[in-house]
Design an enzyme around this catalytic site. Structure first.
Site, PDB file in Angstrom:
ATOM      1  N   THR A 160       0.941  -1.087   0.069  1.00 55.55           N
ATOM      2  CA  THR A 160      -0.037  -0.091   0.005  1.00 55.55           C
ATOM      3  C   THR A 160       0.742   1.045  -0.164  1.00 55.55           C
ATOM      4  O   THR A 160       1.763   1.356   0.851  1.00 55.55           O
ATOM      5  CB  THR A 160      -0.861   0.064   1.175  1.00 55.55           C
ATOM      6  N   LEU A 161       0.736   1.922  -0.827  1.00 49.96           N
ATOM      7  CA  LEU A 161       1.124   3.486  -1.096  1.00 49.96           C
ATOM      8  C   LEU A 161       0.296   4.255  -0.654  1.00 49.96           C
ATOM      9  O   LEU A 161       1.108   5.533   0.076  1.00 49.96           O
ATOM     10  CB  LEU A 161       1.825   3.604  -2.458  1.00 49.96           C
TER      11      LEU A 161
END
Lengths: 219, 250
Positions: B24-25
């Site tokens: 997840t960014l």
């Protein structure tokens, strides 16, 4: 775009002072994030063994994980050696545990206090990656820079810079040391935004461990 | 230890679907604040039913408070898909707890501790669940019925309090709660107080919508009430003729 930062500083200050036959460990109870206060009654102190208490400030997620980790290792030690860990033994364990994560550190600034195997007060102070030193007193955290100079003078300990090397424990009585710790927190609370709300004080001596709370400024 | 840090440095290149690591960014579909507080009979929790996709209000009927086991409620703000993943983890947890068939059931304190470990471990892998979770409940303990309310955020910071709000609620609702919360609030008083907080968020938080759900948990069990709207007041004279007194407005 929000970039993920695995650390945050939840603030607070910890202090430990060693005397001839006692040790005082104290920490404020404010948990902050940025300019917000998350909780006014959050303890930073962990009782790891009989006469061994750890106070940590920094990133709370790492602090709780570190304290849980050490508690678990202490229990294993008790099962393997049929005795509780001494404070100097825990001091080495904490250093090793911190260095183990040298390349993704526990963002925890620790101060370990208790009685050594002879019943004398001992304080160990750490950086985030495990370098440590036995000393007579120490402060860590956001208010530490405000407190250390005052402790240096008011505890009337022998200077660690003069040879031959001597113990830096304070010659003050237990009640005088506790009063000084309360004063020094009250001062740091005035100027450090992350320190305040209330103060938790632990006093360890030959008769056991005593716990005390006092209120600090809430602004 | 070395691996995780090295991954972090090289992952931006790899995250686009190259070798291995995907994490997840940024959050995409996000839920708003959750407000919760203890009251006389248990814990009350409330949030709006919207989920935004950046600045677009994409979903308007999303339930962000769910019951967990017999004794707890969980409220989630932040990335909604991660919240759904957490609900799947909790399903597995409550299922295996039930399968033990030993007369015990997980209380809110245990579930909070479990979630804290999950969030912290995901943070250690640099693949966080992008949420702030509120966990509340009541369970019989050695000192009678013990109410519990705690929060955990995406990097594992967690604490227990008498009243909690996530996101914008932390800035706007918590000051109200700190001034007006009491140990012995009745359910009606607690609802009034929580509606006061929800209204402030509705007026001042851009991503908030006027459709809320309140949930409560007591020793009798959990109840999640159907969604409803709050009455808002826009009848200020300055709103009626906004350009009066302003020279050369457009």
């Amino acid at each position: 775009m929000a970039r993920f930062d695995p650390y945050e500083n939840n603030g607070g200050t910890c202090v430990a002072v060693a005397g001839a036959d006692y040790c005082v460990v104290a920490a404020d109870t404010r948990l902050s994030v940025g300019y917000s206060i998350l909780s006014r009654r959050h303890s930073k102190i962990a009782h790891l063994a009989d006469k061994c208490v750890l106070a940590s400030s920094g990133f709370q997620g790492d602090i709780k994980a570190l304290q849980k980790n050490l508690s678990a290792k202490e229990l294993l030690y008790e099962h393997n050696h049929n005795k509780k860990m001494s404070c100097p033994a825990m001091a080495q364990l904490l250093s090793n545990t911190l260095y183990y994560k040298r390349f993704f550190p526990y963002y925890a600034f620790n101060v370990l206090g208790g009685l050594d195997s002879e019943g004398k007060g001992c304080v160990f102070t750490y950086d985030a990656v495990g370098s440590y030193e036995r000393t007579g007193y120490s402060a860590q955290g956001t208010g530490a820079t405000l407190m250390m100079p005052v402790l240096d003078k008011q505890l009337k300990s022998r200077s660690p810079l003069i040879l031959p090397a001597r113990d830096a424990v304070t010659p003050l009585s237990e009640s005088d040391a506790v009063d000084l710790v309360k004063d020094v927190f009250a001062s740091a609370t005035e100027r450090d935004i992350y320190t305040g709300d209330s103060l938790e004080i632990i006093v360890i001596n030959s008769s056991g461990t005593r716990r005390d709370w006092i209120e600090l400024r809430k602004d | 230890m070395d691996g995780s840090h090295a991954n972090a440095a090289s992952a931006p290149a790899a995250a686009g679907g190259g070798e291995g690591t995907q994490r997840t960014l940024n959050p995409y579909v996000t839920g708003n604040s959750v407000i919760a507080m203890k009251y006389k009979d248990g814990v009350i929790m409330a949030c709006d039913t919207g989920a935004s996709y950046g600045s677009t209000l994409r979903y308007k009927s999303v339930e962000r408070i769910k019951a967990v086991g017999k004794h707890s409620l969980i409220g989630g703000s932040g990335e909604f898909s991660d919240f759904q993943e957490i609900l799947r983890y909790l399903d597995e947890l409550t299922l295996s707890d039930h399968m033990w068939d030993d007369g015990n059931s997980l209380g809110p304190k245990e579930i909070h501790a479990y979630l804290t470990r999950v969030m912290y471990n995901r943070r250690n892998k640099f693949d966080p669940l992008w949420n702030s979770l509120v966990l509340g409940g009541v369970k019989k303990g050695p000192k009678g019925d013990e109410k519990y309310l705690g929060m955990v955020n995406m990097i594992g910071t967690h604490f227990e309090e008498n009243h909690i709000a996530t996101g914008f609620g932390n800035h706007m609702a918590v000051p109200i709660l700190r001034g007006e919360w009491r140990e012995d609030l009745t359910f009606e008083e607690a609802v009034k107080l929580i509606e006061k907080c929800l209204l402030v968020l509705l007026y001042r938080d851009r991503s908030s919508i006027n459709k809320f759900q309140i949930a409560k948990i007591t020793t009798e069990g959990s109840t999640i009430y159907p969604p409803y709207a709050l009455k808002t007041n826009w009848g200020f004279s300055a709103f009626e003729n906004p350009s009066q007194g302003a020279v050369g407005t457009w």
